[in-house]
Scaffold this motif. Structure first.
Motif, PDB file in Angstrom:
ATOM      1  N   ASP A 185      -0.038   5.198   2.012  1.00 17.75           N
ATOM      2  CA  ASP A 185       1.033   6.180   1.868  1.00 17.75           C
ATOM      3  C   ASP A 185       2.355   5.555   1.446  1.00 17.75           C
ATOM      4  O   ASP A 185       3.256   6.258   0.980  1.00 17.75           O
ATOM      5  N   ALA A 213       2.925   3.815  -1.053  1.00 20.86           N
ATOM      6  CA  ALA A 213       3.058   3.890  -2.511  1.00 20.86           C
ATOM      7  C   ALA A 213       3.156   5.326  -3.009  1.00 20.86           C
ATOM      8  O   ALA A 213       3.235   5.560  -4.219  1.00 20.86           O
ATOM      9  N   LYS A 214       3.191   6.291  -2.101  1.00 17.88           N
ATOM     10  CA  LYS A 214       3.312   7.690  -2.481  1.00 17.88           C
ATOM     11  C   LYS A 214       4.784   8.072  -2.642  1.00 17.88           C
ATOM     12  O   LYS A 214       5.668   7.410  -2.098  1.00 17.88           O
ATOM     13  N   PRO A 215       5.057   9.163  -3.365  1.00 19.27           N
ATOM     14  CA  PRO A 215       6.457   9.600  -3.485  1.00 19.27           C
ATOM     15  C   PRO A 215       6.993  10.136  -2.163  1.00 19.27           C
ATOM     16  O   PRO A 215       6.224  10.592  -1.304  1.00 19.27           O
ATOM     17  N   SER A 216       8.286  10.047  -2.017  1.00 17.87           N
ATOM     18  CA  SER A 216       8.961  10.641  -0.856  1.00 17.87           C
ATOM     19  C   SER A 216       9.773  11.836  -1.327  1.00 17.87           C
ATOM     20  O   SER A 216       9.821  12.137  -2.520  1.00 17.87           O
ATOM     21  N   TRP A 236      12.324   7.778  -5.240  1.00 19.12           N
ATOM     22  CA  TRP A 236      11.967   6.793  -4.230  1.00 19.12           C
ATOM     23  C   TRP A 236      10.547   7.006  -3.725  1.00 19.12           C
ATOM     24  O   TRP A 236      10.141   8.142  -3.432  1.00 19.12           O
ATOM     25  N   LEU A 237       9.809   5.912  -3.615  1.00 19.82           N
ATOM     26  CA  LEU A 237       8.535   5.940  -2.929  1.00 19.82           C
ATOM     27  C   LEU A 237       8.782   5.917  -1.425  1.00 19.82           C
ATOM     28  O   LEU A 237       9.908   5.656  -0.968  1.00 19.82           O
ATOM     29  N   VAL A 238       7.725   6.163  -0.670  1.00 16.72           N
ATOM     30  CA  VAL A 238       7.850   6.109   0.791  1.00 16.72           C
ATOM     31  C   VAL A 238       8.343   4.733   1.232  1.00 16.72           C
ATOM     32  O   VAL A 238       9.185   4.615   2.130  1.00 16.72           O
ATOM     33  N   ARG A 239       7.859   3.675   0.597  1.00 16.00           N
ATOM     34  CA  ARG A 239       8.302   2.324   0.994  1.00 16.00           C
ATOM     35  C   ARG A 239       9.804   2.144   0.763  1.00 16.00           C
ATOM     36  O   ARG A 239      10.484   1.459   1.541  1.00 16.00           O
ATOM     37  N   ASP A 240      10.339   2.745  -0.306  1.00 14.86           N
ATOM     38  CA  ASP A 240      11.776   2.652  -0.569  1.00 14.86           C
ATOM     39  C   ASP A 240      12.560   3.369   0.518  1.00 14.86           C
ATOM     40  O   ASP A 240      13.609   2.881   0.976  1.00 14.86           O
ATOM     41  N   VAL A 279      15.369  -0.420  -3.659  1.00 10.43           N
ATOM     42  CA  VAL A 279      14.055  -0.404  -4.314  1.00 10.43           C
ATOM     43  C   VAL A 279      13.525  -1.823  -4.485  1.00 10.43           C
ATOM     44  O   VAL A 279      12.337  -2.100  -4.245  1.00 10.43           O
ATOM     45  N   TYR A 320       5.313  14.905   1.053  1.00  7.79           N
ATOM     46  CA  TYR A 320       4.030  14.988   0.346  1.00  7.79           C
ATOM     47  C   TYR A 320       2.864  14.664   1.279  1.00  7.79           C
ATOM     48  O   TYR A 320       1.786  14.279   0.824  1.00  7.79           O
TER      49      TYR A 320
END
Length: 218
Positions: free
Chosen positions: A22, A24-27, A32-36, A86, A152
């Motif tokens: 998750d 690497a999924k969008p937030s 921003w991705l979830v990690r960002d 990022v 998401y």
């Protein structure tokens, strides 16, 4: 103070429950991705620690509502700090390293908030306010980013109901306008901050207050 702790604990629990894929999924934060987003939360937790450790004798210049600046447009990702976030997130490489850092700094921020005197005056962003007002302002931050985290992931737990209600109240006070009672707290926050566009029916129901929204908070 209790609402800060409750909303922060819920957000930290939601991050801890994230499966590796998750990240690497969008937030819900555009671009921003979830990690960002989780990396941004690390920086937020550091800000809480720094602010609570920066006492001042100066008279307050802000409170929980006026703490927030309202920008004229949504963020584009071009801000240097946004771009740095990022790059930092990508540098962790493995989600477990990011979650370890977040849990470590996040736990410390939670403990510092629980120990803080609400009447203590602190300084941040060249402004001054009480620790209580500062932590109340952050309830809105945690709640919005919790919504971003699960945007998401429909099966994931969202923010606590009391955090949603308190954040809606704060957003309406910042705007000087209220959402119709037919709007859920979650929908008021998503529409009110531009995280989603109102439906035609919602737009019609908003009426005059629609001109006040969305608010891009900074």
């Amino acid at each position: 103070m209790d609402l800060f702790s409750h909303s922060w604990t819920a957000l930290r629990t939601a991050v801890a429950a994230l499966p590796d894929e998750d990240f690497a999924k969008p937030s819900g934060c555009a671009g921003w991705l979830v990690r960002d987003l989780v990396c941004h939360l690390v920086i937020d937790a550091q800000d809480v620690l720094i602010t609570l450790a920066t006492p001042t004798r100066a008279e307050p210049t802000r409170d929980a509502v006026t703490y927030w600046d309202v920008a004229g447009a949504p963020p584009t990702g071009g801000d240097p700090l946004d771009a740095l976030t990022v790059r930092l997130a990508a540098a962790y490489e493995e989600p477990r390293l990011l979650t370890f850092h977040f849990d470590d700094v996040g736990s410390a921020a939670g403990r510092a908030a629980a120990l803080a005197d609400p009447g203590l005056r602190v300084g941040t962003r060249d402004e001054f306010l009480t620790a209580g007002d500062y932590l109340r302002a952050y309830v809105l931050e945690w709640t919005l980013h919790h919504l971003d985290l699960v945007a998401y992931r429909p099966d994931a737990a969202g923010p606590p109901a009391e955090a949603l209600a308190g954040s809606r109240d704060m957003l309406e006070r910042i705007a000087g306008a209220a959402f119709p009672s037919s709007f859920s707290d979650k929908d008021a926050l998503l529409v009110g901050t531009g995280r989603r566009a109102p439906t035609d029916a919602e737009q019609a129901e908003l009426g005059g207050p629609a001109a006040k929204f969305p608010l891009y908070l900074a």
